[in-house]
Design an enzyme around this catalytic site. Sequence first.
Site, PDB file in Angstrom:
ATOM      1  N   GLU A 151      -4.649   5.857   9.719  1.00 63.98           N
ATOM      2  CA  GLU A 151      -4.725   4.455  10.616  1.00 63.98           C
ATOM      3  C   GLU A 151      -5.256   3.332   9.668  1.00 63.98           C
ATOM      4  OE1 GLU A 151      -3.336   2.120  12.562  1.00 63.98           O
ATOM      5  OE2 GLU A 151      -3.084   3.985  13.780  1.00 63.98           O
ATOM      6  N   ASP A 222      -3.590  -6.384  -2.988  1.00 56.62           N
ATOM      7  CA  ASP A 222      -3.827  -5.556  -1.716  1.00 56.62           C
ATOM      8  C   ASP A 222      -2.830  -5.554  -0.719  1.00 56.62           C
ATOM      9  OD1 ASP A 222      -6.104  -4.495   0.128  1.00 56.62           O
ATOM     10  OD2 ASP A 222      -5.612  -6.226   1.297  1.00 56.62           O
ATOM     11  N   LYS A 226      -0.313  -2.361   1.102  1.00 57.45           N
ATOM     12  CA  LYS A 226      -0.116  -2.255   2.804  1.00 57.45           C
ATOM     13  C   LYS A 226       1.230  -2.183   2.951  1.00 57.45           C
ATOM     14  CE  LYS A 226      -4.928  -3.914   3.522  1.00 57.45           C
ATOM     15  NZ  LYS A 226      -5.569  -5.189   4.139  1.00 57.45           N
TER      16      LYS A 226
END
Length: 347
Positions: A151, A222, A226
Amino acid sequence: MELKLALIGFGVVGQGLAKLLVDKKTQLKKKYGVTFKITAISDFAKGAILDPKGIDLKKALKAVDSRKSLETLKAKTKGLDAIKTIKQAEADVVVEATFTDLKTGQPAIKHVEQAFKSKAHVVTCNKGPVALAHKRLSNLAKKHGVSWRYEGTVMSGTPVISLAKEAMAGADITAVRGILNGTTNYMLCEMEKGADYKKVLKKAQKLGYAEADPTGDVEGFDAMGKVLILANTLMGVALKEKDVKRKGITKITSAMIKKAQKSGKRYKLIGEVKKTKGGKIEASVKPTLVPATSFLGSITGPRNAISFDTDTLGEVSITGPGAGKIETGFSLLSDLLELAWGLSQKK
């Protein structure tokens, strides 16, 4: 139910989880019927200890706060590397919280592989294994009869993966877009106040939002990691870095910001994954002009936000913190509790 944990990585995030486990010990047992025994902690800088009888987390936290090695504590075994620790920890769950490497995914991928081979479940906040080897690792977990949860890899403690895969199960997600990097969002908001890029970057570094080398944030790496995670875990594909069109915020100027403001818009670094009419998946990270009054346009400061386009619910959006010691530690804790609940249903 008692779960035995091996903590691999005891930096900011690992300590955040440890603090939550200490502070919420009574509540977790009373409300969820779960207790956690730490059988091993391994950190390349802080030392490694292993004891099947359990490690006192209060003492471990006190040691690292005092800048002492974990190996100053009493333990059955000391000084093992991470792989040997995983092999000998006899843990039900390996918590992988080492540093993220989005180029190779190592050493985290090796840690996850060894955990599965040792018949241990994995909970991680490390983007590397999920972004770069999700399908292979998922197949390996299935082969060994274990599972993994991740998560915290997208928006720290803000539930994104579980929201999409569990709470919205049955809905077809056709697009995901969001502000996935709090540092750049903070910088763009500060530039709206009149400061130029260089001054804002220095301020972000001073506040701890940006690293000394800010490349990962400002060049979009970054956010790209994701985006890969969202694509590969929610849309069933296997995209790689080369499949994501990436552009950072380094070319955004004060003049561009002012022009956008005059038209009622704002620049946001948006990560997006979407299905095309032909069924293909397109992924990108780029500075995007959005209406200032829109959901994403209203997100200010170092916060993250994400919106899902679905066939049944329309647009579903959520915002929250995307980083932080306790926030990311919480993502690990929530995954551990979900894992414990699932295991309890099998008994």
